[in-house]
Design a protein around this motif. Structure first.
Motif, short mmCIF file in Angstrom:
data_model
loop_
_atom_site.label_atom_id
_atom_site.label_comp_id
_atom_site.label_asym_id
_atom_site.label_seq_id
_atom_site.Cartn_x
_atom_site.Cartn_y
_atom_site.Cartn_z
N SER A 37 0.04 6.57 -8.80
CA SER A 37 -1.30 6.01 -8.63
C SER A 37 -1.48 5.55 -7.19
O SER A 37 -1.53 4.34 -6.90
N PRO A 38 -1.59 6.50 -6.25
CA PRO A 38 -1.73 6.12 -4.84
C PRO A 38 -3.10 5.51 -4.55
O PRO A 38 -4.05 5.68 -5.32
N GLN A 39 -3.18 4.81 -3.44
CA GLN A 39 -4.43 4.18 -3.02
C GLN A 39 -5.04 4.93 -1.84
O GLN A 39 -4.36 5.64 -1.11
N ARG A 40 -6.33 4.74 -1.67
CA ARG A 40 -7.02 5.17 -0.46
C ARG A 40 -6.92 3.99 0.51
O ARG A 40 -7.45 2.91 0.26
N VAL A 41 -6.20 4.19 1.62
CA VAL A 41 -5.91 3.11 2.56
C VAL A 41 -6.48 3.45 3.93
O VAL A 41 -6.24 4.53 4.46
N VAL A 42 -7.22 2.51 4.51
CA VAL A 42 -7.69 2.64 5.90
C VAL A 42 -6.82 1.75 6.77
O VAL A 42 -6.66 0.56 6.48
#
Length: 637
Positions: free
Chosen positions: A151-156
């Motif tokens: 369950s990866p995240q969208r990371v900025v």
């Protein structure tokens, strides 16, 4: 939970600690799939929490943690009994005893659990589990046993952020390499990372610079306006920096020039063709110079400057007004957040529009945050800047929460860092007293590495030394790596003293030391392969054939299997120095291992192959760790 019977096995060397309670060991009828359960620490944490909930039904979420233990107290330790004591109204040692009595364990994971002191739980990993982890790391040289997140995240990650029309200096070093390392670690784990370079490419300074060129250097200004390519503009970044300095002096001393510069900003905002073309040429020239630095540092980042958000500023301010969050204050638009005050006790405003209608950093940062949440769908936003901006970002985060620009599901983090100092502890400057240019700093590090290689190569019979292309490449890797590692190995929140001598040293926690350790292990492997010939086949190693008998073999093995814990820890807490500390300790344990356990002097062929396997895993861990730190490796030094 099912009831299981205790067992005692002669193959278990149980911990012998003072004030201990007898061990309780259990077996089960099924074998856990350890490869799918994560790290040893993660697995221990899970079974400990399960045991606590089973033992004390009134505890729904014990939140027990397991940490690496101090020497002599097993492999891992937990103080959860002390934490639960108050709520359960029981002595910690009684709580610990009950938990151990109901702790469902598996011989493939835990060799034993003991209680020490007032109620510490001390865990010792089983040899079988250690071997399972090692085999997985050996057979997965690319990821070393770490599975991608399901369950990866969208990371900025917002980092580097130099200003247009200015050269990158030593002050940009930390943000650039810390941001890159954090991005690499998050990407390695499988997160969808968007690297953003929030360059300063908009605002009053551009009206000032363009107006100055129009008045004092009309020929250069004309070349900017007429040029279709920056390659056709006869000017260097150094010239542009000098123009900027002179323009600032005129801007501060000449009121007519100041008004004309402001009018130029308006033309820029309104899209005047000549002004826009000149602005683009200035940005392109700066961008080209930035890329030289990024290439040297092997940095990949997407530019998205302040100008990108210019069209969004008015609507963001209007949204905040409509919500009653932004209010008028002496003609300006401000957000007054609870808990922020000036030195005189008056409320400190978060200014988002000036009384003359101009926008500020706060307005741009709010618009950027909104875009990252709504358009980029970010779940985690990380800003990497110096600690001096801590209050600004705390107010930005509070304002975005209050206005719901950033909903609770979005994690906002300001990764702060201290300043780079000279060896005297003062601000790091050049001999002339100017701020050190980053390009000059990196070139100097490479030059010193080249000199070191030449000095080691020199002999009495040779008067002049010429480095080969390979040696120059090695010097570049060492020089750039030394600068990066010296920074990343420090706690980022601390100031640190920049010293070429220390960072280029072959001793201590430095890049040259780590690179040398890697090269040395490569040499050991080559020698083992040459001696063992066809028998040097690590692909056939399994749990049963892996031999770990010497204390140094076991110590190195336990250090190796902690690698995945460190990587996840860096991704969570965002401190790259923990990875540096880990590989430095790993290299020291490898040295102890190799001193006591030479590969080819093992008592049996399986022992030789096992030791060669430990060498291979160690080399792979060092290589991958240095890669995550943005540092190349070489095969010889």
């Amino acid at each position: 939970h099912t009831c299981v019977k205790p067992f005692i096995s002669k193959s278990y060397n149980l911990l012998r600690l003072t004030n201990r309670v007898p061990l309780c060991l259990y077996s089960s009828t099924t074998s856990l799939e350890f490869d799918s359960l994560g790290s040893s620490r993660g697995q221990l944490t899970k079974i400990l929490n399960d045991a606590i909930k089973f033992t004390f039904s009134e505890i729904d979420s014990p939140n027990a943690t397991v940490l690496p233990a101090n020497k002599g107290h097993g492999d891992y330790q937990s103080n959860i009994a002390m934490i639960l004591s108050k709520n359960l109204k029981q002595k910690p040692i009684d709580i610990a005893t009950k938990v151990v009595d109901n702790l469902v364990k598996h011989k493939d994971l835990i060799e034993g659990v003991e209680i020490s002191g007032p109620g510490f739980l001390n865990f010792k990993l089983s040899d079988n589990f250690i071997k399972l982890r090692l085999v997985k790391m050996l057979k997965d040289s690319e990821r070393l046993g770490i599975d991608r997140l399901t369950s990866p995240q969208r990371v900025v990650v917002d980092f580097s952020s130099p200003n247009i029309a200015k050269e990158m200096h030593v002050g940009h070093l930390r943000s650039t390499i810390i941001g890159d390392t954090l991005s690499r670690v998050l990407e390695f784990l499988g997160h969808d990372v968007l690297r953003l370079n929030h360059v300063g490419d908009w605002g009053t300074q551009f009206g000032m610079l363009i107006r100055y060129l129009m008045v004092y250097y009309p020929q250069q200004y004309a070349s900017y306006c007429d040029s279709q390519s920056i390659d056709n503009v006869d000017i260097e970044i150094g010239d542009l920096v000098e123009f900027y300095k002179e323009a600032k002096k005129v801007f501060d001393s000449d009121s007519d020039f100041k008004e004309a510069a402001k009018a130029e900003v308006v033309r820029l905002q309104q899209g005047d063709p000549n002004t826009l073309t000149a602005w683009r040429a200035i940005c392109d020239l700066s961008r080209r110079e930035f890329q030289v630095i990024y290439n040297m540092l092997n940095i990949r980042v997407n530019e998205r400057g302040e100008s990108f958000y210019n069209s969004m500023l008015e609507s963001v301010v209007s949204e905040l007004e409509s919500k009653g969050i932004a209010v008028d204050s002496e003609g300006a638009k401000c957000i007054f957040l609870p808990g922020y005050f000036n030195s005189d006790g008056s409320p400190l405003p978060f200014l988002i529009r000036k009384s003359d209608g101009g926008y500020l950093y706060a307005s741009t940062d709010l618009a950027a945050l909104k875009h990252r949440v709504e358009v980029e769908r970010a779940q985690r936003i990380i800003y990497v800047t110096d600690a001096g901006q801590a209050q600004h970002f705390q107010m930005l985060f509070d304002a975005s929460r209050l206005s719901e620009l950033a909903p609770p599901r979005v994690q906002l983090t300001h990764v702060t860092f201290g300043v780079v100092q000279g060896e005297d502890g003062k601000k790091f400057k050049s001999r002339s007293g100017d701020t050190v240019k980053l390009k000059d700093l990196l070139n100097e590090a490479v030059l010193l590495a080249e000199k070191d290689i030449a000095n080691r190569k020199k002999s009495e019979s040779v008067e002049e030394i010429h480095l080969t292309d390979e040696e120059k490449h090695i010097a570049r890797v060492i020089g750039i790596g030394a600068v990066k590692y010296a920074d990343l190995s420090m706690n980022r929140e601390s100031n640190y003293r920049f010293s070429y001598n220390k960072m280029l040293s072959l001793t201590g926690n430095t890049a040259p030391y780590m690179l040398y350790a890697y090269v040395r292990i490569q040499g050991i492997q080559r020698k083992a392969a040459e001696t063992l010939g066809d028998l040097f086949d690590l692909s056939s190693i399994d749990v049963d054939s892996l031999v770990l008998t010497m204390p140094e073999e076991i110590s190195l093995s336990k250090q190796l299997i902690q690698w995945d814990e460190i990587i996840h820890e860096v991704a969570k807490d965002l401190y790259p120095n923990r990875l540096c500390d880990y590989i430095f300790e790993l290299s020291q344990k490898f040295n102890q291992f190799y001193e006591k356990c030479p590969v080819l002097k093992a008592d049996s062929r399986s022992g030789q192959i096992s030791r060669a396997a430990l060498c291979t895993i160690t080399a792979n861990v060092l290589k991958k760790s240095l890669d995550l730190l943005g540092i190349e490796t070489v095969n010889k030094i």
